[in-house]
Enzyme design. Structure first.
Site, PDB file in Angstrom:
ATOM      1  N   ARG A   1      68.233  41.070  38.567  1.00 50.20           N
ATOM      2  CA  ARG A   1      69.678  41.161  38.369  1.00 50.20           C
ATOM      3  C   ARG A   1      70.394  40.208  39.309  1.00 50.20           C
ATOM      4  O   ARG A   1      70.018  40.073  40.471  1.00 50.20           O
ATOM      5  CB  ARG A   1      70.125  42.591  38.661  1.00 50.20           C
ATOM      6  CG  ARG A   1      71.521  42.938  38.205  1.00 50.20           C
ATOM      7  CD  ARG A   1      71.940  44.291  38.725  1.00 50.20           C
ATOM      8  NE  ARG A   1      70.981  45.365  38.496  1.00 50.20           N
ATOM      9  CZ  ARG A   1      71.048  46.547  39.100  1.00 50.20           C
ATOM     10  NH1 ARG A   1      72.008  46.791  39.984  1.00 50.20           N
ATOM     11  NH2 ARG A   1      70.168  47.480  38.832  1.00 50.20           N
TER      12      ARG A   1
ATOM     13  N   SER B   1      73.557  45.913  32.472  1.00 41.40           N
ATOM     14  CA  SER B   1      73.705  47.366  32.594  1.00 41.40           C
ATOM     15  C   SER B   1      75.161  47.758  32.866  1.00 41.40           C
ATOM     16  O   SER B   1      76.036  47.441  32.084  1.00 41.40           O
ATOM     17  CB  SER B   1      72.753  47.890  33.669  1.00 41.40           C
ATOM     18  OG  SER B   1      72.711  49.285  33.667  1.00 41.40           O
ATOM     19  N   HIS B   2      75.402  48.434  33.992  1.00 38.23           N
ATOM     20  CA  HIS B   2      76.745  48.935  34.302  1.00 38.23           C
ATOM     21  C   HIS B   2      77.453  48.062  35.334  1.00 38.23           C
ATOM     22  O   HIS B   2      78.477  48.457  35.894  1.00 38.23           O
ATOM     23  CB  HIS B   2      76.645  50.368  34.830  1.00 38.23           C
ATOM     24  CG  HIS B   2      75.781  50.484  36.051  1.00 38.23           C
ATOM     25  ND1 HIS B   2      74.403  50.527  35.961  1.00 38.23           N
ATOM     26  CD2 HIS B   2      76.077  50.538  37.368  1.00 38.23           C
ATOM     27  CE1 HIS B   2      73.905  50.610  37.181  1.00 38.23           C
ATOM     28  NE2 HIS B   2      74.893  50.612  38.049  1.00 38.23           N
TER      29      HIS B   2
ATOM     30  N   LYS C   1      65.540  44.000  32.101  1.00 35.45           N
ATOM     31  CA  LYS C   1      64.709  45.196  32.246  1.00 35.45           C
ATOM     32  C   LYS C   1      63.471  44.977  31.386  1.00 35.45           C
ATOM     33  O   LYS C   1      63.583  44.441  30.274  1.00 35.45           O
ATOM     34  CB  LYS C   1      65.473  46.441  31.777  1.00 35.45           C
ATOM     35  CG  LYS C   1      66.676  46.794  32.643  1.00 35.45           C
ATOM     36  CD  LYS C   1      67.430  48.003  32.107  1.00 35.45           C
ATOM     37  CE  LYS C   1      68.636  48.311  32.984  1.00 35.45           C
ATOM     38  NZ  LYS C   1      69.465  49.419  32.440  1.00 35.45           N
TER      39      LYS C   1
ATOM     40  N   ASP D   1      77.073  53.871  29.419  1.00 35.31           N
ATOM     41  CA  ASP D   1      77.228  52.701  30.274  1.00 35.31           C
ATOM     42  C   ASP D   1      77.051  51.438  29.429  1.00 35.31           C
ATOM     43  O   ASP D   1      76.930  51.510  28.200  1.00 35.31           O
ATOM     44  CB  ASP D   1      76.278  52.754  31.480  1.00 35.31           C
ATOM     45  CG  ASP D   1      74.837  52.450  31.139  1.00 35.31           C
ATOM     46  OD1 ASP D   1      74.443  52.598  29.963  1.00 35.31           O
ATOM     47  OD2 ASP D   1      74.078  52.066  32.053  1.00 35.31           O
TER      48      ASP D   1
ATOM     49  N   ASP E   1      74.763  49.335  28.670  1.00 33.34           N
ATOM     50  CA  ASP E   1      73.619  49.140  27.767  1.00 33.34           C
ATOM     51  C   ASP E   1      73.088  50.457  27.202  1.00 33.34           C
ATOM     52  O   ASP E   1      72.023  50.492  26.588  1.00 33.34           O
ATOM     53  CB  ASP E   1      72.501  48.354  28.450  1.00 33.34           C
ATOM     54  CG  ASP E   1      71.875  49.076  29.634  1.00 33.34           C
ATOM     55  OD1 ASP E   1      72.565  49.882  30.288  1.00 33.34           O
ATOM     56  OD2 ASP E   1      70.694  48.824  29.934  1.00 33.34           O
TER      57      ASP E   1
ATOM     58  N   ASP F   1      71.783  53.241  28.357  1.00 33.59           N
ATOM     59  CA  ASP F   1      70.635  54.042  28.810  1.00 33.59           C
ATOM     60  C   ASP F   1      71.093  55.148  29.762  1.00 33.59           C
ATOM     61  O   ASP F   1      70.287  55.926  30.252  1.00 33.59           O
ATOM     62  CB  ASP F   1      69.529  53.180  29.431  1.00 33.59           C
ATOM     63  CG  ASP F   1      69.960  52.402  30.653  1.00 33.59           C
ATOM     64  OD1 ASP F   1      71.138  52.507  31.068  1.00 33.59           O
ATOM     65  OD2 ASP F   1      69.119  51.650  31.206  1.00 33.59           O
ATOM     66  N   ARG F   2      72.420  55.243  30.004  1.00 32.25           N
ATOM     67  CA  ARG F   2      72.972  56.322  30.834  1.00 32.25           C
ATOM     68  C   ARG F   2      74.151  56.959  30.110  1.00 32.25           C
ATOM     69  O   ARG F   2      74.920  56.289  29.431  1.00 32.25           O
ATOM     70  CB  ARG F   2      73.427  55.780  32.192  1.00 32.25           C
ATOM     71  CG  ARG F   2      72.278  55.167  32.988  1.00 32.25           C
ATOM     72  CD  ARG F   2      72.654  54.932  34.432  1.00 32.25           C
ATOM     73  NE  ARG F   2      73.849  54.120  34.533  1.00 32.25           N
ATOM     74  CZ  ARG F   2      74.777  54.278  35.479  1.00 32.25           C
ATOM     75  NH1 ARG F   2      74.661  55.238  36.381  1.00 32.25           N
ATOM     76  NH2 ARG F   2      75.828  53.492  35.528  1.00 32.25           N
TER      77      ARG F   2
ATOM     78  N   HIS G   1      70.721  58.892  33.638  1.00 35.87           N
ATOM     79  CA  HIS G   1      69.504  58.550  32.894  1.00 35.87           C
ATOM     80  C   HIS G   1      68.855  59.866  32.461  1.00 35.87           C
ATOM     81  O   HIS G   1      68.494  60.692  33.298  1.00 35.87           O
ATOM     82  CB  HIS G   1      68.503  57.793  33.779  1.00 35.87           C
ATOM     83  CG  HIS G   1      68.884  56.391  34.109  1.00 35.87           C
ATOM     84  ND1 HIS G   1      68.686  55.346  33.235  1.00 35.87           N
ATOM     85  CD2 HIS G   1      69.437  55.844  35.216  1.00 35.87           C
ATOM     86  CE1 HIS G   1      69.105  54.221  33.790  1.00 35.87           C
ATOM     87  NE2 HIS G   1      69.572  54.494  34.989  1.00 35.87           N
TER      88      HIS G   1
END
Length: 491
Positions: free
Chosen positions: A18, A128-129, A138, A264, A266, A268-269, A351
């Site tokens: 990242r 992501s966030h 990822k 979020d 992407d 995944d949360r 998650h």
């Protein structure tokens, strides 16, 4: 021309890669990731062939030996993601790999593609966030998370140029979204009850998939910020920060909805608010999910991270489950699930991992479908479930700077002093200290130069005592008192 590449040292992190695009992260990095990841797959294949079929599983699984390696690749809605995805694909192809391009969508859709298509690996381009100028990657190795030493290995192999000779790999576009949505809907178990649901996509990567999903779910659905926009014009795409849920809360109250659901960047949360607009935190959602899963899997191990409320672990036990406290970090939790055969795990960060009827990866869309199913089968309101939980007071997660070279030493010093005092300590991830008042936690972040602290008590006086005990330990290690402002009740 010989291949060699140097990464900015700040981008190779514990759970992902990242950085800030144009400053610490560039398309050349994306190419190097594809080139090295593809080479690692080829090398693992060579070792497995040499070691014999019995050792093949150690290489991470995937396609049969001797078959060309296949890697699923996807990207989120950030403005820089298409260019980075193209560079990853180019790198994979240069290592002889076939790239299966699933296109733009949420990270769990890529994970699903990897499982469904039985690929040898997967790479998701996603920030992501994080803020809009960030991006990252990822990865999966076979069916397993790719993290820690494996990510550091990418940096070492790129630096030394240890890659397979250049080859002509291939690529193909794979349309997986409709199949993914159909599979999500397969596990809808809420019957025909017409719930009123507000969703906040936060302009994140789930937008197109979410539109397909709500079109087929029973009930009334209202989607906020459904357009995928990598500038995130409505608000920052992190549902764990209460300020980012303000729009969702207002809409739930205005429409008198049964629930509000946020993702979020992407997806995944997950973040949730109940029918009164009150936030359900990750550990409170896990109480709801654990009770449901344990009806089908009595006695099962349910995993949560060290930042979760003691209420969650107690409620898992009350529901007939075996609560297991584990290290924070989605890759670490996924690995522990596979090791213990756990059907459900979750983190405070939102998650949520289902192995019950699902594939064991973190998927906010799937968690939403299962949550809605539970609410549809309930006679009462979600707010009543939240209100019935034992009431505790906790601090937010407090993060404060501590040099990378010092942070783990501080934890060791604190642990040694606590041991000498005879304190009741869990050392699963940092130190979590249990007292008659409740508990306090101090851990070193795996991804940043910070220490993370949290306290939870049954009374405000108890919370003050826990904070004082934590500050005493920090002072003894030469650190200043952190800012605990923002303590809140009911969670």
């Amino acid at each position: 021309m010989a291949f060699s590449h140097h990464f900015d040292p700040t981008v190779l992190r514990e759970y992902d890669i990242r950085g800030v695009v144009g400053r610490t992260l560039h398309p050349a990095d994306a190419f190097a990731i594809g080139r090295v990841f593809g080479s690692m797959l080829a090398e693992a294949d060579r070792v497995a062939k040499g070691a014999g079929a019995g050792d093949a599983a150690a290489t991470g699984g995937g396609a049969a030996l001797g078959v060309g390696k296949r890697v699923a690749v996807g990207y989120d809605g950030r403005l820089t993601s298409p260019d980075l995805e193209q560079a990853v694909v180019d790198g994979l192809r240069a290592s002889g790999v076939e790239a299966l391009r699933v296109g733009r969508g949420p990270t769990p859709m890529l994970y699903y593609a990897a499982a469904k298509l039985e690929t040898d690996g997967a790479i998701m381009v996603t920030g992501s966030h994080n803020p809009p100028d960030y991006n990252g990657f990822k990865m999966m190795w076979g069916r397993k998370p790719f993290f820690g030493q494996q990510i550091l290995q990418i940096g070492k192999l790129a630096e030394t140029g240890k890659v397979v000779p250049e080859a002509a790999g291939g690529e193909q576009a794979v349309a997986i979204a409709d199949d993914y949505v159909a599979r999500l809907l397969t596990d809808w178990d809420g019957g025909d009850r017409m719930l009123k649901v507000v969703w906040d996509n936060g302009n994140g990567a789930a937008g197109d998939v979410l539109e397909k999903l709500v079109a087929s779910l029973p009930g009334e659905h209202f989607v906020l910020n459904g357009t995928i926009d990598g500038r995130f014009p409505a608000h920052h795409p992190d549902p764990t920060v209460p300020a980012n849920l303000a729009q969702l809360i207002a809409e739930v109250r205005a429409r008198k909805a049964d629930i509000g659901i946020a993702f979020d960047g992407d997806a995944d949360r997950i973040g949730l608010v109940d029918d009164t607009g009150e936030i359900l935190f990750g550990d409170q959602l896990m109480v709801l999910l654990a009770r449901d899963v344990l009806k089908e899997h009595p006695g099962a191990t349910i995993i949560a991270d060290v930042k979760a409320s003691q209420v969650l672990f107690d409620e898992i036990a009350k529901a007939g489950g075996n609560p297991l406290m584990w290290k924070t970090g989605h890759s670490l939790i996924k690995s522990k699930m596979a090791e213990t055969g756990s059907p459900l795990a979750g983190e405070m960060s939102g998650h949520i991992f289902f192995a019950d009827r699902w594939y064991g990866f973190d998927d906010a869309l799937y968690a939403a479908v299962r949550t809605l199913g539970i609410i549809a089968r309930m006679s009462g309101k979600l707010s009543a479930v939240r209100a019935a939980l034992p009431q505790v007071i906790n601090t937010p997660e407090v993060r404060f700077d501590c040099d990378d070279r010092r942070k783990f030493a501080v934890i060791e010093e604190v642990a040694a002093r606590l041991k000498a005092e005879g304190a009741k300590v869990s050392a699963t991830d940092g130190v979590r200290v249990q007292t008659p008042d409740g508990w306090w936690l101090l851990r070193a972040s795996n991804t940043q130069a910070v220490l993370v602290a949290r306290c939870e008590a049954t009374s405000s006086a108890g919370l003050d005592r826990l904070k004082a005990a934590l500050v005493t330990q920090l002072t003894a290690s030469g650190l200043a008192e952190p800012d605990f402002s923002g303590s809140h009740a009911g969670h």
